[in-house]
Write a protein that holds these residues in place. Sequence first.
Motif, short mmCIF file in Angstrom:
data_model
loop_
_atom_site.label_atom_id
_atom_site.label_comp_id
_atom_site.label_asym_id
_atom_site.label_seq_id
_atom_site.Cartn_x
_atom_site.Cartn_y
_atom_site.Cartn_z
N ASN A 14 41.34 -37.69 41.11
CA ASN A 14 42.51 -36.83 41.24
C ASN A 14 43.34 -37.09 42.48
OD1 ASN A 14 42.14 -35.48 38.88
ND2 ASN A 14 40.99 -33.81 39.77
N SER A 15 43.14 -38.21 43.17
CA SER A 15 43.96 -38.44 44.36
C SER A 15 45.39 -38.78 43.93
CB SER A 15 43.38 -39.58 45.20
OG SER A 15 43.91 -40.82 44.83
N ASN A 16 46.31 -38.69 44.86
CA ASN A 16 47.70 -39.04 44.56
C ASN A 16 47.84 -40.50 44.19
OD1 ASN A 16 48.35 -36.43 45.21
ND2 ASN A 16 49.10 -36.93 47.26
N ASN A 17 46.82 -41.29 44.46
CA ASN A 17 46.85 -42.72 44.19
C ASN A 17 45.94 -43.13 43.04
OD1 ASN A 17 48.59 -43.76 46.45
ND2 ASN A 17 47.11 -42.53 47.58
N ASN A 38 51.34 -43.81 47.41
CA ASN A 38 51.93 -42.50 47.15
C ASN A 38 51.76 -41.52 48.30
OD1 ASN A 38 52.88 -43.16 44.55
ND2 ASN A 38 50.78 -43.05 43.83
N GLU A 39 51.54 -42.03 49.48
CA GLU A 39 51.38 -41.19 50.65
C GLU A 39 52.42 -41.59 51.69
OE1 GLU A 39 49.29 -38.63 51.06
OE2 GLU A 39 48.51 -38.92 49.06
N SER A 50 43.38 -33.21 51.13
CA SER A 50 44.48 -34.06 51.55
C SER A 50 44.70 -35.15 50.51
CB SER A 50 44.15 -34.67 52.92
OG SER A 50 45.16 -35.55 53.31
N GLY A 51 45.91 -35.30 50.05
CA GLY A 51 46.18 -36.31 49.04
C GLY A 51 45.45 -36.02 47.75
N ALA A 52 45.06 -34.77 47.57
CA ALA A 52 44.31 -34.33 46.40
C ALA A 52 42.97 -35.05 46.27
CB ALA A 52 45.14 -34.49 45.12
#
Length: 135
Positions: free
Chosen positions: A68-71, A98-99, A53-55
């Motif tokens: 690697n998270s979206n943030n 970014n979520e 979730s959210g990378a």
Amino acid sequence: MIEGESGLIKKTSYWIYFLILTAALKGQINYTTQVQPIFYNHCLECHVSVNGSGALELDSYEYLMQDNSNNGPVVFPFNADSSLLYRVLLRDSVIVPNEPICCRMPKNSDPLSIEQQTIIYNWINEGVIGPTVSV
């Protein structure tokens, strides 16, 4: 400087070093036995490499540290208060840029206990030390 003062300063310096080293070793959080079980029991339903979730993948230390998270980075070693990984555990929701959600994690579940939050907080502030490998 008087000769006795030099020896006293040297002994005091060694004593301070010993106290700091002892405190650091005594209080060190172990990733494998303390942090990883929290992730396994409360986070992997969503944050696993198969369907992260959210990378953000929490099923291994290596995945967590890849940022690697979206943030971007979720952990800032030695700074839990700026680490998104810790901030989303607090009672108050945080804005995640970014979520599409404002969140408190674990999502749709009871919050982590204060003890579990403290383990993660201290682990981050101790430098996010990963699992040790025995040779």
